[in-house]
Design a protein around this motif. Structure first.
Motif, PDB file in Angstrom:
ATOM      1  N   ASN A   1     -18.260 -42.298 -55.533  1.00 36.78           N
ATOM      2  CA  ASN A   1     -18.844 -41.340 -54.592  1.00 36.78           C
ATOM      3  C   ASN A   1     -18.610 -39.883 -54.976  1.00 36.78           C
ATOM      4  O   ASN A   1     -19.110 -38.979 -54.314  1.00 36.78           O
ATOM      5  N   ILE A   2     -17.836 -39.676 -56.033  1.00 31.83           N
ATOM      6  CA  ILE A   2     -17.606 -38.307 -56.499  1.00 31.83           C
ATOM      7  C   ILE A   2     -18.810 -37.855 -57.303  1.00 31.83           C
ATOM      8  O   ILE A   2     -19.215 -38.529 -58.254  1.00 31.83           O
ATOM      9  N   PRO A   3     -19.440 -36.725 -56.956  1.00 34.34           N
ATOM     10  CA  PRO A   3     -20.610 -36.245 -57.715  1.00 34.34           C
ATOM     11  C   PRO A   3     -20.234 -35.970 -59.164  1.00 34.34           C
ATOM     12  O   PRO A   3     -19.128 -35.504 -59.454  1.00 34.34           O
ATOM     13  N   GLU A   4     -21.150 -36.313 -60.061  1.00 35.36           N
ATOM     14  CA  GLU A   4     -20.911 -36.042 -61.478  1.00 35.36           C
ATOM     15  C   GLU A   4     -20.889 -34.545 -61.718  1.00 35.36           C
ATOM     16  O   GLU A   4     -21.724 -33.803 -61.214  1.00 35.36           O
ATOM     17  N   ARG A   5     -19.898 -34.124 -62.509  1.00 36.47           N
ATOM     18  CA  ARG A   5     -19.819 -32.705 -62.835  1.00 36.47           C
ATOM     19  C   ARG A   5     -20.838 -32.362 -63.910  1.00 36.47           C
ATOM     20  O   ARG A   5     -21.027 -33.110 -64.868  1.00 36.47           O
ATOM     21  N   THR A   6     -21.484 -31.229 -63.754  1.00 35.43           N
ATOM     22  CA  THR A   6     -22.435 -30.776 -64.764  1.00 35.43           C
ATOM     23  C   THR A   6     -21.666 -30.232 -65.951  1.00 35.43           C
ATOM     24  O   THR A   6     -20.825 -29.340 -65.777  1.00 35.43           O
ATOM     25  N   PRO A   7     -21.894 -30.796 -67.152  1.00 34.98           N
ATOM     26  CA  PRO A   7     -21.150 -30.322 -68.317  1.00 34.98           C
ATOM     27  C   PRO A   7     -21.399 -28.840 -68.557  1.00 34.98           C
ATOM     28  O   PRO A   7     -22.515 -28.352 -68.447  1.00 34.98           O
TER      29      PRO A   7
END
Length: 371
Positions: A309-315
């Motif tokens: 449920n943790i949003p993916e971090r934008t590289p």
């Protein structure tokens, strides 16, 4: 009219399987691929060059009559799926990374043996799984010159333990792609690390796409393989003994007991204290009888749902090219290659290849880190 050159049908049938991309990808990229296979039409030289690059194989393979004798798994596979050995072939990315590391290892081994007159490293394969895990951890601490709880005081535990391993002769590489090709990513779902053994130049490779906690656990796990004299590819489900070793190395039972007594079941807090993932704390608690198997499975499932449920971090784009190269290559290997080139025992052309840096890029890297 462009010159055309025949390519063996055996090679053309082999490439989609070897590359791992499958026939559909090849027929999409090369509409006349079926004609090449049956021999009614031959590709141009430019198409052959592109085909080699697309397949991630040397151009010379295009002119062979039959596929080269390349083992599907050149080193042992310790990966497990539900406790059973993973039968999935290594991807071309993993195979090529193993091959690149073997080239570096071959050179480093010969250089240490012939030019530096180094003795064989005595601790490689000096221990067995018959030894109590805690005893082996104590031996490992002694070899590295550290004490239990070492990482608690370190701002960057991974970099610190990497330097300690390199100080005793183990070369550690970290990368999340094949070489410097950002289009060929290494998947954590396929492997987390691997070990290549050599009496003079053992190598540990860490998948740089893993989390910070994951990389720290894997480097200790792979160190266990070196001590046991085992060469192979690992994932998160590999070899219970080395997993227990890594857990005890990072979270000694005596220190864990102290923290647990102060804050029972404060998993997140304890994980932060030891700078490991909560998975490790769950496993340590289970191993030493603080929780039941049922509680362990519940905690793992709950934590996995939390992570999903943790949003993916934008590289973040950009970054320092030379800092990235230094992380990938490591201080010890970089310095050794540069010193060999300066001493004239290694041609600069070969130094460029070993480091994956060329010309001005090589010179700037050397100046940046003062080799």
């Amino acid at each position: 009219m462009a010159n055309r050159f025949p390519v063996s049908s055996e090679i053309l049938n082999w490439l989609p399987k070897y590359s791992g991309k499958g026939y559909e990808a090849f027929y999409t990229r090369y509409p006349k691929y079926d004609e090449w296979v049956v021999g009614s039409l031959s590709p141009t030289f430019n198409q052959i060059t592109d085909l080699a690059a697309f397949s991630n194989v040397p151009l010379g393979y295009m002119y062979l009559q039959a596929p080269p004798n390349i083992a599907e798994k050149e080193i042992a596979d310790f990966r497990r799926v539900n406790g059973v050995e993973d039968s999935t072939p290594y991807s071309s990315e993993l195979r090529d990374t193993i091959y690149d590391m073997q080239i570096r290892q071959d050179w480093l081994s010969e250089y240490r043996k012939l030019n530096l007159a180094m003795d064989q490293i005595p601790y490689i394969g000096a221990f067995s799984q018959d030894m109590n895990v805690k005893q082996l951890v104590e031996k490992a601490y002694s070899l590295l010159g550290i004490k239990k709880g070492w990482q608690i005081r370190e701002a960057d535990p991974f970099t610190y333990i990497r330097s300690r391993l390199e100080a005793i002769g183990i070369t550690v590489f970290v990368n999340g792609v094949v070489g410097s090709n950002n289009n060929r990513k290494l998947l954590v779902s396929e492997f987390r690390g691997f070990t290549l053994l050599d009496s003079y130049a053992p190598i540990i490779f860490i998948n740089g796409r893993d989390s910070s906690n994951g990389k720290l656990f894997t480097i200790i796990h792979e160190f266990c393989h070196v001590l046991l004299g085992e060469e192979g590819v690992s994932d998160g489900n590999s070899e219970p003994y080395c997993n227990r070793f890594a857990a005890e190395f990072l979270v000694p039972e005596s220190l864990f007991h102290s923290r647990w007594s102060e804050s029972p079941q404060a998993y997140e807090q304890i994980a932060k204290y030891f700078k490991v993932s909560q998975y490790v704390i769950y496993r340590v608690a289970l191993t030493h009888g603080y929780i039941t198997q049922r509680q362990y499975e519940f905690l793992v499932k709950e934590f996995e749902q939390y992570l999903e449920n943790i949003p993916e971090r934008t590289p973040r784009g950009g970054g320092n090219f030379y800092a990235t190269a230094h992380t990938r290559l490591g201080e010890a290997f970089s310095r050794t290659v540069v010193q060999a080139a300066r001493a004239g025992t290694l041609a600069y052309r070969e130094a460029y290849e070993l480091l994956g840096l060329r010309g001005n890029t090589f010179s700037k890297y050397v100046n940046e880190y003062g080799f």
